[in-house]
Scaffold this active site. Structure first.
Site, PDB file in Angstrom:
ATOM      1  N   GLN A  81       0.811  -1.216   0.000  1.00  0.00           N
ATOM      2  CA  GLN A  81       0.000   0.000   0.000  1.00  0.00           C
ATOM      3  C   GLN A  81       0.845   1.267   0.000  1.00  0.00           C
ATOM      4  O   GLN A  81       1.989   1.290   0.437  1.00  0.00           O
ATOM      5  CB  GLN A  81      -0.919   0.042   1.227  1.00  0.00           C
ATOM      6  CG  GLN A  81      -0.154   0.073   2.532  1.00  0.00           C
ATOM      7  CD  GLN A  81      -1.041  -0.047   3.754  1.00  0.00           C
ATOM      8  OE1 GLN A  81      -1.166   0.896   4.515  1.00  0.00           O
ATOM      9  NE2 GLN A  81      -1.630  -1.222   3.945  1.00  0.00           N
ATOM     10  N   GLU A 147      -4.164   3.653  -0.099  1.00  0.00           N
ATOM     11  CA  GLU A 147      -4.895   3.859   1.149  1.00  0.00           C
ATOM     12  C   GLU A 147      -5.159   5.351   1.314  1.00  0.00           C
ATOM     13  O   GLU A 147      -4.225   6.148   1.456  1.00  0.00           O
ATOM     14  CB  GLU A 147      -4.083   3.344   2.343  1.00  0.00           C
ATOM     15  CG  GLU A 147      -4.734   3.628   3.685  1.00  0.00           C
ATOM     16  CD  GLU A 147      -3.825   3.298   4.858  1.00  0.00           C
ATOM     17  OE1 GLU A 147      -4.220   3.593   6.012  1.00  0.00           O
ATOM     18  OE2 GLU A 147      -2.709   2.776   4.640  1.00  0.00           O
ATOM     19  N   HIS A 175       5.556  10.620  -6.665  1.00  0.00           N
ATOM     20  CA  HIS A 175       4.316  10.268  -7.342  1.00  0.00           C
ATOM     21  C   HIS A 175       4.086   8.767  -7.273  1.00  0.00           C
ATOM     22  O   HIS A 175       4.978   8.010  -6.914  1.00  0.00           O
ATOM     23  CB  HIS A 175       4.369  10.690  -8.816  1.00  0.00           C
ATOM     24  CG  HIS A 175       5.464   9.997  -9.594  1.00  0.00           C
ATOM     25  ND1 HIS A 175       6.746  10.477  -9.675  1.00  0.00           N
ATOM     26  CD2 HIS A 175       5.464   8.846 -10.315  1.00  0.00           C
ATOM     27  CE1 HIS A 175       7.488   9.655 -10.411  1.00  0.00           C
ATOM     28  NE2 HIS A 175       6.721   8.655 -10.821  1.00  0.00           N
ATOM     29  N   GLU A 221       1.758   9.400 -12.344  1.00  0.00           N
ATOM     30  CA  GLU A 221       2.355   9.206 -13.668  1.00  0.00           C
ATOM     31  C   GLU A 221       1.480   8.270 -14.487  1.00  0.00           C
ATOM     32  O   GLU A 221       0.962   7.271 -13.969  1.00  0.00           O
ATOM     33  CB  GLU A 221       3.760   8.627 -13.548  1.00  0.00           C
ATOM     34  CG  GLU A 221       4.465   8.460 -14.888  1.00  0.00           C
ATOM     35  CD  GLU A 221       5.875   7.908 -14.748  1.00  0.00           C
ATOM     36  OE1 GLU A 221       6.552   7.803 -15.784  1.00  0.00           O
ATOM     37  OE2 GLU A 221       6.280   7.583 -13.618  1.00  0.00           O
TER      38      GLU A 221
END
Length: 236
Positions: A81, A147, A175, A221
């Site tokens: 996550q 999350e 990112h 991205e």
């Protein structure tokens, strides 16, 4: 002349070190991002280093500190996550589900601490268990989820200014990335949906990839597997 530094060369050749350049377009999407230009001397030094070594760039010899044989204790580890703090779950859930096509895998409310967390990803929720605890375990078994953490009240607090996205000073987090079928077509759809762009596919020196923002300003991205190889080939 100072001795050649592998880490300095790799830093200069980083594919995702972006420098902001203001566009002349009156569009509200008024920024494009371009790769920081490389000095010819740096390219020559890196080529000389590459030719002097028969090892691949990913080998331990070319990456000090890298361990190529993971500790047996980490055998079952996997990346599960990335957590973003969000201002308004209604807005963020709309973006990640409608715009990016993710599904809500699990929602957890923590009344005592006044926050909720939402796990989203590209999984078939029809296969999720109905029991809440079993569904939690199922969710945490899935790789590469997002999350979203909502601290109650931020969505209606006029004094709340939002969260740092990592791409303004002091820079830190950069990112996440989403693979799509076709970058250009995906970005045309994003534009129709009013998504804010950091970089469109034809902007800057790295043609073929894009960066968009989620509602809280976090960068995402966008790339496809048909062109990413050539995108990277063009800048190394």
């Amino acid at each position: 002349m100072a001795s050649f530094s592998v880490s300095a060369a790799l830093t200069r050749l980083s594919l995702f070190h972006l420098t902001r350049k203001t566009c002349l377009s009156p569009s509200p999407l008024s920024f494009s991002y371009i790769s920081k230009p490389h000095k010819p001397k740096d390219r020559i030094q890196f080529r000389l280093f590459s030719m002097a070594s028969s090892d691949s760039k990913e080998s331990a010899a070319n990456n000090p500190g890298l361990h190529t044989t993971p500790d047996e204790a980490t055998k079952g580890y996997f990346f599960q996550q990335t957590m973003f703090r969000i201002k308004d779950p209604k807005v963020s859930l709309d973006f990640y589900s409608r715009v990016l096509g993710m599904s809500l895998l699990k929602r957890i409310d923590v009344p005592e601490m006044k926050f909720s967390i939402y796990f989203l990803g590209y999984e078939d929720v029809a296969s999720a268990p109905s029991d809440p605890i079993d569904r939690t375990v199922w969710t945490f078994s899935k790789p590469a989820t997002v999350e979203l953490t909502h601290n109650w009240g931020t969505e209606s607090d006029p004094e709340f200014k939002g969260y740092h996205n990592g791409n303004s000073e002091p820079r830190g987090f950069g990112h996440i990335g989403i693979t799509v079928d076709d970058t250009v077509m995906a970005c045309e759809r994003f534009e129709r949906l009013g998504v804010e762009f950091v970089k469109k596919p034809d902007d800057g020196k790295m043609k073929g990839i894009a960066f968009i923002k989620d509602p809280d300003g976090y960068w995402i991205e966008i790339f496809d597997l048909k062109t990413i190889g050539e995108v990277i080939r063009a800048v190394i």
